[in-house]
Design an enzyme around this catalytic site. Structure first.
Site, mmCIF file in Angstrom:
data_model
loop_
_atom_site.group_PDB
_atom_site.id
_atom_site.type_symbol
_atom_site.label_atom_id
_atom_site.label_comp_id
_atom_site.label_asym_id
_atom_site.label_seq_id
_atom_site.Cartn_x
_atom_site.Cartn_y
_atom_site.Cartn_z
ATOM 1 N N ALA A 16 -20.903 22.241 10.228
ATOM 2 C CA ALA A 16 -19.474 22.247 9.878
ATOM 3 C C ALA A 16 -18.633 22.005 11.124
ATOM 4 O O ALA A 16 -17.680 22.717 11.417
ATOM 5 C CB ALA A 16 -19.090 23.562 9.205
ATOM 6 N N VAL A 69 -30.239 25.511 10.361
ATOM 7 C CA VAL A 69 -31.204 24.477 9.988
ATOM 8 C C VAL A 69 -32.347 24.517 11.000
ATOM 9 O O VAL A 69 -32.110 24.551 12.214
ATOM 10 C CB VAL A 69 -30.540 23.079 10.025
ATOM 11 C CG1 VAL A 69 -31.540 21.983 9.674
ATOM 12 C CG2 VAL A 69 -29.324 23.036 9.115
ATOM 13 N N GLU A 124 -11.302 18.345 32.047
ATOM 14 C CA GLU A 124 -10.451 19.248 31.246
ATOM 15 C C GLU A 124 -10.746 20.709 31.607
ATOM 16 O O GLU A 124 -9.843 21.530 31.677
ATOM 17 C CB GLU A 124 -10.700 19.006 29.750
ATOM 18 C CG GLU A 124 -10.102 17.685 29.268
ATOM 19 C CD GLU A 124 -9.839 17.667 27.766
ATOM 20 O OE1 GLU A 124 -10.715 18.140 27.017
ATOM 21 O OE2 GLU A 124 -8.765 17.199 27.362
ATOM 22 N N ALA A 133 -14.599 13.423 18.927
ATOM 23 C CA ALA A 133 -14.131 14.068 17.696
ATOM 24 C C ALA A 133 -13.398 13.030 16.837
ATOM 25 O O ALA A 133 -13.537 13.008 15.608
ATOM 26 C CB ALA A 133 -13.193 15.212 18.052
HETATM 27 P P1 FAD Z 1 -19.686 19.440 16.460
HETATM 28 O O1 FAD Z 1 -18.198 19.465 16.411
HETATM 29 O O2 FAD Z 1 -20.357 19.767 17.720
HETATM 30 O O3 FAD Z 1 -20.233 20.400 15.311
HETATM 31 C C1 FAD Z 1 -21.588 20.615 15.045
HETATM 32 C C2 FAD Z 1 -21.689 21.795 14.094
HETATM 33 O O4 FAD Z 1 -23.058 21.955 13.710
HETATM 34 C C3 FAD Z 1 -21.257 23.125 14.710
HETATM 35 O O5 FAD Z 1 -20.426 23.815 13.816
HETATM 36 C C4 FAD Z 1 -22.568 23.865 14.938
HETATM 37 O O6 FAD Z 1 -22.433 25.274 14.861
HETATM 38 C C5 FAD Z 1 -23.408 23.332 13.780
HETATM 39 N N1 FAD Z 1 -24.843 23.407 14.035
HETATM 40 C C6 FAD Z 1 -25.511 22.945 15.118
HETATM 41 N N2 FAD Z 1 -26.823 23.179 14.999
HETATM 42 C C7 FAD Z 1 -26.993 23.794 13.803
HETATM 43 C C8 FAD Z 1 -28.129 24.264 13.098
HETATM 44 N N3 FAD Z 1 -29.361 24.148 13.593
HETATM 45 N N4 FAD Z 1 -27.947 24.842 11.891
HETATM 46 C C9 FAD Z 1 -26.705 24.962 11.360
HETATM 47 N N5 FAD Z 1 -25.599 24.535 11.976
HETATM 48 C C10 FAD Z 1 -25.736 23.951 13.193
HETATM 49 N N6 FAD Z 1 -13.519 14.394 21.681
HETATM 50 C C11 FAD Z 1 -12.312 13.815 21.439
HETATM 51 O O7 FAD Z 1 -12.237 12.906 20.587
HETATM 52 N N7 FAD Z 1 -11.185 14.208 22.106
HETATM 53 C C12 FAD Z 1 -11.187 15.217 23.002
HETATM 54 O O8 FAD Z 1 -10.145 15.577 23.568
HETATM 55 C C13 FAD Z 1 -12.434 15.875 23.283
HETATM 56 N N8 FAD Z 1 -12.473 16.925 24.134
HETATM 57 C C14 FAD Z 1 -13.654 17.599 24.301
HETATM 58 C C15 FAD Z 1 -13.654 18.742 25.118
HETATM 59 C C16 FAD Z 1 -14.816 19.476 25.279
HETATM 60 C C17 FAD Z 1 -14.796 20.725 26.119
HETATM 61 C C18 FAD Z 1 -16.023 19.051 24.639
HETATM 62 C C19 FAD Z 1 -17.295 19.858 24.803
HETATM 63 C C20 FAD Z 1 -16.031 17.910 23.839
HETATM 64 C C21 FAD Z 1 -14.850 17.176 23.648
HETATM 65 N N9 FAD Z 1 -14.816 16.050 22.827
HETATM 66 C C22 FAD Z 1 -13.609 15.412 22.584
HETATM 67 C C23 FAD Z 1 -16.022 15.580 22.119
HETATM 68 C C24 FAD Z 1 -16.054 16.169 20.703
HETATM 69 O O9 FAD Z 1 -15.856 17.561 20.752
HETATM 70 C C25 FAD Z 1 -17.375 15.871 19.986
HETATM 71 O O10 FAD Z 1 -17.554 14.473 19.994
HETATM 72 C C26 FAD Z 1 -17.319 16.406 18.549
HETATM 73 O O11 FAD Z 1 -17.301 17.822 18.557
HETATM 74 C C27 FAD Z 1 -18.497 15.919 17.706
HETATM 75 O O12 FAD Z 1 -18.346 16.401 16.399
HETATM 76 P P2 FAD Z 1 -19.606 16.684 15.471
HETATM 77 O O13 FAD Z 1 -19.082 16.885 14.099
HETATM 78 O O14 FAD Z 1 -20.653 15.643 15.684
HETATM 79 O O15 FAD Z 1 -20.255 18.020 16.031
#
Ligand code: FAD
Length: 406
Positions: free
Chosen positions: A11, A81, A170, A317
């Site tokens: 999520a 998972v 950041e 994101a």
């Molecule tokens: P995530 O948002 O990482 O979510 C993954 C989810 O899966 C989490 O809720 C986690 O708990 C869940 N999960 C993981 N493993 C399991 C498991 N085994 N079982 C059940 N649940 C699980 N991007 C931008 O576009 N702009 C920005 O300004 C920016 N700033 C950033 C600043 C920081 C400090 C960081 C670390 C990243 C930043 N990024 C930014 C990058 C962005 O955060 C990521 O690209 C984005 O979070 C990816 O989204 P996602 O849905 O793939 O995964």
């Protein structure tokens, strides 16, 4: 005939947005939608550096999943998972298993440590609420400990951040604002504390406009951040970091190293047998990996190519959210019996990096450069816009960044 099972893993931005969009586009009797996540909350990964530095409480960053999903349309399972079994269309969880007709994988990223000695064991990473909370508390503990030991240990006050990419910059920006407050609180002279940013590339913020990079470095240096550029981290131990620069080996005594220099997709996805490229799974324009018509991958686990540059799009994101919207629309088509899926085309609106709560840099609307207050305001607009999409005005009022002057 039974309703198809759609299972969404994770999520994060990709997973929760897929669920929220599906609950709008599908009727309760069209499909059984299940969202699986480790925690009861969704967190905004893009705010975690603020929680890690201690400039924003982590409760502002997390949002209870049940506050944004409609539980009469989406079944939420809080579990971890452990395995994905595409050959039998099952997902194994710590507490059971789920069968799917369609799977959406949004399990996010993990740190890539490139085999650097001791890094995995001794460095912190910013990748969840728990990890951010641990960094904040570790720094505070070291400040508290400093004046309670007969021998004053400089390693307690040296904070090293590996990587001057988006996340590293950041984070040091937030630290630069937080350290003076901590110094006051723990009676430590500010000049005793060092924030050192180590970057292997020949510049900070590789890929950013040089004028913006210069602005960012000046802003951070003015607040006490030291940069070691072109410096390759070689080893991390409990109380030192070793790097090489200009063929010289140097050591920094520190027990706080935060690694922000590399991410890869969640290794569970590679383990499931999908063909991976540096930990991310190449997907077609419909966001499905080749040979799997029932699996969609969104966010940092997916690898999509930018045809113009012939390089992968960076994991962001912004892209995860757009992929989620596309996937929900395509799943709705499939559930309704259509076989034409719309291709995914990223619509990049720009990039803004914060340098602390009161400064930022960015490029928006193709080539408009922003600095300082206007970039800070733009960053808040982007964050609030996401909350609006996710949970409407009530969520913006509850969690949004509404003070544009701070
Ligand atoms: P995530 O948002 O990482 O979510 C993954 C989810 O899966 C989490 O809720 C986690 O708990 C869940 N999960 C993981 N493993 C399991 C498991 N085994 N079982 C059940 N649940 C699980 N991007 C931008 O576009 N702009 C920005 O300004 C920016 N700033 C950033 C600043 C920081 C400090 C960081 C670390 C990243 C930043 N990024 C930014 C990058 C962005 O955060 C990521 O690209 C984005 O979070 C990816 O989204 P996602 O849905 O793939 O995964």
């Amino acid at each position: 005939m039974r309703n198809p099972n759609i299972v969404i893993l994770g999520a994060g931005y990709g997973g929760i947005m897929t669920a929220v969009k599906l609950q709008k586009s599908l009727g309760a009797n069209d499909a059984n939608v299940t969202l699986v996540n480790k925690h009861s909350y969704h967190y905004q990964t893009t705010w975690l550096h603020e929680n890690a530095a201690g400039t924003l409480h982590h409760d502002r960053t997390r949002i209870q999943i049940k506050d944004v999903i409609n539980t009469s349309k989406v079944n939420f399972v809080q579990d971890t998972v452990t395995d994905i079994k595409p050959e039998v269309k099952k997902v194994l969880l710590e507490g059971g298993e789920l069968s799917y007709d369609y799977l959406v994988i949004g399990l996010g990223f993990e740190a890539a440590t490139f085999g650097i000695s001791g890094l995995k064991e001794n460095a912190f990473t910013i990748n969840s609420i728990n990890s951010a909370r641990m960094i904040r508390q570790h720094i505070e503990y070291n400040f508290a400990k400093y004046n309670n030991e007969a021998e004053k240990k400089q390693e307690r006050l040296n904070i090293v951040v590996g990587g001057a990419g988006f996340t590293g910059i950041e984070f040091v920006g937030e630290l630069a604002n937080r350290i003076p407050e901590l110094c006051k609180e723990y009676d430590i002279p500010r000049e005793k504390v060092r924030i050192i940013n180590v970057e292997a590339a020949p510049t900070a913020l590789p890929g950013f406009d040089p004028e913006l990079v210069e602005y960012a470095m000046n802003s951070l240096e003015a607040r006490g951040v030291e940069f070691k550029i072109g410096a390759m981290i070689k080893e991390v131990t409990e109380n030192k970091l070793v790097f090489e620069k200009d063929e010289q080996r140097e050591e920094i005594e520190t027990n706080t190293v935060v690694w922000a220099a590399g991410v890869r997709g969640n290794s569970l996805v590679e383990k499931a047998g999908f063909e991976a490229n540096r930990g991310r799974i190449p997907v077609g324009e419909d966001l499905r990996p080749e040979g799997y018509d029932d699996v969609f991958i969104v966010g940092d686990c997916a690898l999509i190519m930018n045809e113009e540059t012939d390089r992968p799009y960076p994991p962001t994101a912004q892209i995860a959210i757009q992929q989620a919207e596309q996937t929900a629309a395509n799943l709705t088509r499939l559930i309704r019996g259509e076989d034409h899926l719309e291709p995914f085309e990223p619509d990049l609106k720009g990039t803004v990096a914060s340098l602390g709560h009161n400064d930022a840099i960015g490029v928006v609307f193709d080539d408009k450069k922003l600095f300082g207050w206007s970039a800070t305001a733009m960053k808040k607009i982007i964050d609030n816009r996401y909350l609006l999409k996710l949970g409407g005005v009530p969520l913006v009022l509850k969690k949004g960044k509404l003070n544009f002057f701070h």
